[in-house]
Motif scaffolding. Sequence first.
Motif, PDB file in Angstrom:
ATOM      1  N   PHE A 142       9.019   4.885   3.613  1.00 54.03           N
ATOM      2  CA  PHE A 142       8.206   5.840   4.372  1.00 54.03           C
ATOM      3  C   PHE A 142       8.140   7.178   3.654  1.00 54.03           C
ATOM      4  O   PHE A 142       7.088   7.827   3.619  1.00 54.03           O
ATOM      5  CB  PHE A 142       8.776   6.008   5.782  1.00 54.03           C
ATOM      6  N   GLN A 143       9.246   7.607   3.051  1.00 53.68           N
ATOM      7  CA  GLN A 143       9.270   8.867   2.316  1.00 53.68           C
ATOM      8  C   GLN A 143       8.354   8.786   1.091  1.00 53.68           C
ATOM      9  O   GLN A 143       7.605   9.723   0.800  1.00 53.68           O
ATOM     10  CB  GLN A 143      10.698   9.181   1.901  1.00 53.68           C
ATOM     11  N   ASN A 144       8.394   7.670   0.374  1.00 56.81           N
ATOM     12  CA  ASN A 144       7.499   7.484  -0.782  1.00 56.81           C
ATOM     13  C   ASN A 144       6.037   7.505  -0.355  1.00 56.81           C
ATOM     14  O   ASN A 144       5.182   8.078  -1.045  1.00 56.81           O
ATOM     15  CB  ASN A 144       7.806   6.179  -1.501  1.00 56.81           C
ATOM     16  N   LEU A 145       5.726   6.894   0.785  1.00 58.49           N
ATOM     17  CA  LEU A 145       4.357   6.891   1.280  1.00 58.49           C
ATOM     18  C   LEU A 145       3.918   8.300   1.653  1.00 58.49           C
ATOM     19  O   LEU A 145       2.803   8.722   1.334  1.00 58.49           O
ATOM     20  CB  LEU A 145       4.240   5.957   2.480  1.00 58.49           C
ATOM     21  N   GLN A 167       0.702  13.145   0.405  1.00 58.86           N
ATOM     22  CA  GLN A 167       0.628  14.585   0.185  1.00 58.86           C
ATOM     23  C   GLN A 167       0.069  14.911  -1.189  1.00 58.86           C
ATOM     24  O   GLN A 167      -0.642  15.902  -1.358  1.00 58.86           O
ATOM     25  CB  GLN A 167       2.010  15.218   0.360  1.00 58.86           C
ATOM     26  N   ARG A 168       0.397  14.081  -2.196  1.00 60.48           N
ATOM     27  CA  ARG A 168      -0.155  14.283  -3.535  1.00 60.48           C
ATOM     28  C   ARG A 168      -1.606  13.840  -3.613  1.00 60.48           C
ATOM     29  O   ARG A 168      -2.323  14.232  -4.517  1.00 60.48           O
ATOM     30  CB  ARG A 168       0.656  13.495  -4.560  1.00 60.48           C
ATOM     31  N   GLY A 169      -2.009  12.980  -2.707  1.00 60.93           N
ATOM     32  CA  GLY A 169      -3.370  12.460  -2.731  1.00 60.93           C
ATOM     33  C   GLY A 169      -3.533  11.310  -3.700  1.00 60.93           C
ATOM     34  O   GLY A 169      -4.643  11.011  -4.133  1.00 60.93           O
ATOM     35  N   THR A 170      -2.443  10.655  -4.058  1.00 61.64           N
ATOM     36  CA  THR A 170      -2.499   9.523  -4.972  1.00 61.64           C
ATOM     37  C   THR A 170      -2.133   8.257  -4.200  1.00 61.64           C
ATOM     38  O   THR A 170      -1.469   8.317  -3.172  1.00 61.64           O
ATOM     39  CB  THR A 170      -1.500   9.699  -6.132  1.00 61.64           C
ATOM     40  N   PRO A 171      -2.561   7.110  -4.691  1.00 61.50           N
ATOM     41  CA  PRO A 171      -2.165   5.873  -4.009  1.00 61.50           C
ATOM     42  C   PRO A 171      -0.662   5.654  -4.168  1.00 61.50           C
ATOM     43  O   PRO A 171      -0.081   6.031  -5.179  1.00 61.50           O
ATOM     44  CB  PRO A 171      -2.971   4.785  -4.714  1.00 61.50           C
ATOM     45  N   PRO A 172      -0.029   5.059  -3.155  1.00 61.04           N
ATOM     46  CA  PRO A 172       1.414   4.820  -3.252  1.00 61.04           C
ATOM     47  C   PRO A 172       1.740   3.856  -4.376  1.00 61.04           C
ATOM     48  O   PRO A 172       0.954   2.980  -4.712  1.00 61.04           O
ATOM     49  CB  PRO A 172       1.790   4.231  -1.896  1.00 61.04           C
ATOM     50  N   SER A 173       2.918   4.029  -4.976  1.00 62.57           N
ATOM     51  CA  SER A 173       3.333   3.154  -6.069  1.00 62.57           C
ATOM     52  C   SER A 173       3.671   1.775  -5.514  1.00 62.57           C
ATOM     53  O   SER A 173       4.021   1.632  -4.354  1.00 62.57           O
ATOM     54  CB  SER A 173       4.549   3.743  -6.782  1.00 62.57           C
ATOM     55  N   GLY A 192       5.739  -1.458  -4.787  1.00 60.79           N
ATOM     56  CA  GLY A 192       7.102  -1.957  -4.661  1.00 60.79           C
ATOM     57  C   GLY A 192       8.166  -0.891  -4.618  1.00 60.79           C
ATOM     58  O   GLY A 192       8.433  -0.313  -3.594  1.00 60.79           O
ATOM     59  N   GLY A 193       8.760  -0.583  -5.744  1.00 61.77           N
ATOM     60  CA  GLY A 193       9.863   0.336  -5.794  1.00 61.77           C
ATOM     61  C   GLY A 193      11.166  -0.316  -5.365  1.00 61.77           C
ATOM     62  O   GLY A 193      12.177   0.340  -5.213  1.00 61.77           O
ATOM     63  N   GLY A 194      11.189  -1.620  -5.143  1.00 62.04           N
ATOM     64  CA  GLY A 194      12.400  -2.311  -4.756  1.00 62.04           C
ATOM     65  C   GLY A 194      12.691  -2.279  -3.276  1.00 62.04           C
ATOM     66  O   GLY A 194      13.671  -2.864  -2.829  1.00 62.04           O
ATOM     67  N   ASN A 195      11.885  -1.568  -2.486  1.00 59.67           N
ATOM     68  CA  ASN A 195      12.177  -1.469  -1.060  1.00 59.67           C
ATOM     69  C   ASN A 195      12.010  -2.809  -0.346  1.00 59.67           C
ATOM     70  O   ASN A 195      12.786  -3.129   0.550  1.00 59.67           O
ATOM     71  CB  ASN A 195      11.283  -0.415  -0.409  1.00 59.67           C
ATOM     72  N   GLY A 196      11.036  -3.586  -0.734  1.00 54.25           N
ATOM     73  CA  GLY A 196      10.825  -4.881  -0.100  1.00 54.25           C
ATOM     74  C   GLY A 196      11.978  -5.829  -0.354  1.00 54.25           C
ATOM     75  O   GLY A 196      12.442  -6.538   0.548  1.00 54.25           O
ATOM     76  N   LEU A 197      12.471  -5.845  -1.590  1.00 56.75           N
ATOM     77  CA  LEU A 197      13.603  -6.716  -1.891  1.00 56.75           C
ATOM     78  C   LEU A 197      14.885  -6.208  -1.248  1.00 56.75           C
ATOM     79  O   LEU A 197      15.755  -6.998  -0.872  1.00 56.75           O
ATOM     80  CB  LEU A 197      13.771  -6.856  -3.404  1.00 56.75           C
TER      81      LEU A 197
END
Length: 189
Positions: free
Chosen positions: A73-76, A81-87, A89-94
Motif C-alpha cells: 500500500f505504501q508503494n502504491l 503521488q509521483r504520478g508514475t505507474p506502480p512497480s 511485484g516487489g516481492g510483496n505477493g510472495l
Amino acid sequence: MTTGASTPFHPARPRRSRLRTALPLGVAAWLVLEIWLLTVVAGAAGGVTVFLLLVAGLVLGSVVIKRAGRRAFQNLNEALQRGTPPSRGGGNGLMMLGGLLLILPGLISDALGLLLLLPPVQKAVGRSAERVVDRKLREAGPGSLGDVFQQARMRRPDGKVVQGEVIRDDERGSDAGDAGAGPRPPLTR
C-alpha cells in the motif's frame, strides 16, 4: 420401424486437464502428510509443543501478511503521488503467500512459508513465475485470456456482433417537461 424420435446429439466432452485431475489428489496427499507429520511430532515432543508451533505459525504469518500489505500500500501511495505507474511485484505477493502458508496449520506448509520469506528464494520463484506467465500469455490463442478484451462485445442471438454505446434516457432528459432537470438523484430509504 422408426418412430421419428431421435436421440439428442451430445458432442464429446473435452478431456480434463492434467491439473484438474491431479490437483485434488495432490491436496488430499498433502493433507494426509501434514496430519501424519503432526502426529509424529506430537508423539515425540508432546501435544503442547505442536499446539505452540501451530500458534506461532499463525502469529508469524499474520505479522508477515500485515507487513507485506502495508508495504504494498505504501508503494502504491508513493507511485500515485509521483504520478508514475506502480512497480511490478516487489516481492510483496510472495511474502503474502509465505505468510498464508505460515497461517495454514501444518509443518510442511510452515516450512514452505519460511522458505518463501528468504530473498534469494523470492527472486528465483518470482523470475520463474514471471517467465511462465509471459509464456502462457504469448501462447494464448483466440478465445482465451490473451483475447479477453476482444471477447467483451455484445452478441445478438443470430451471432452478429453489435458494437456501440448505451445512452440512458435519464441522462438525455425526456420530453415530459424535465429536459432541463438533468439526471435524477439515486433513490434512498
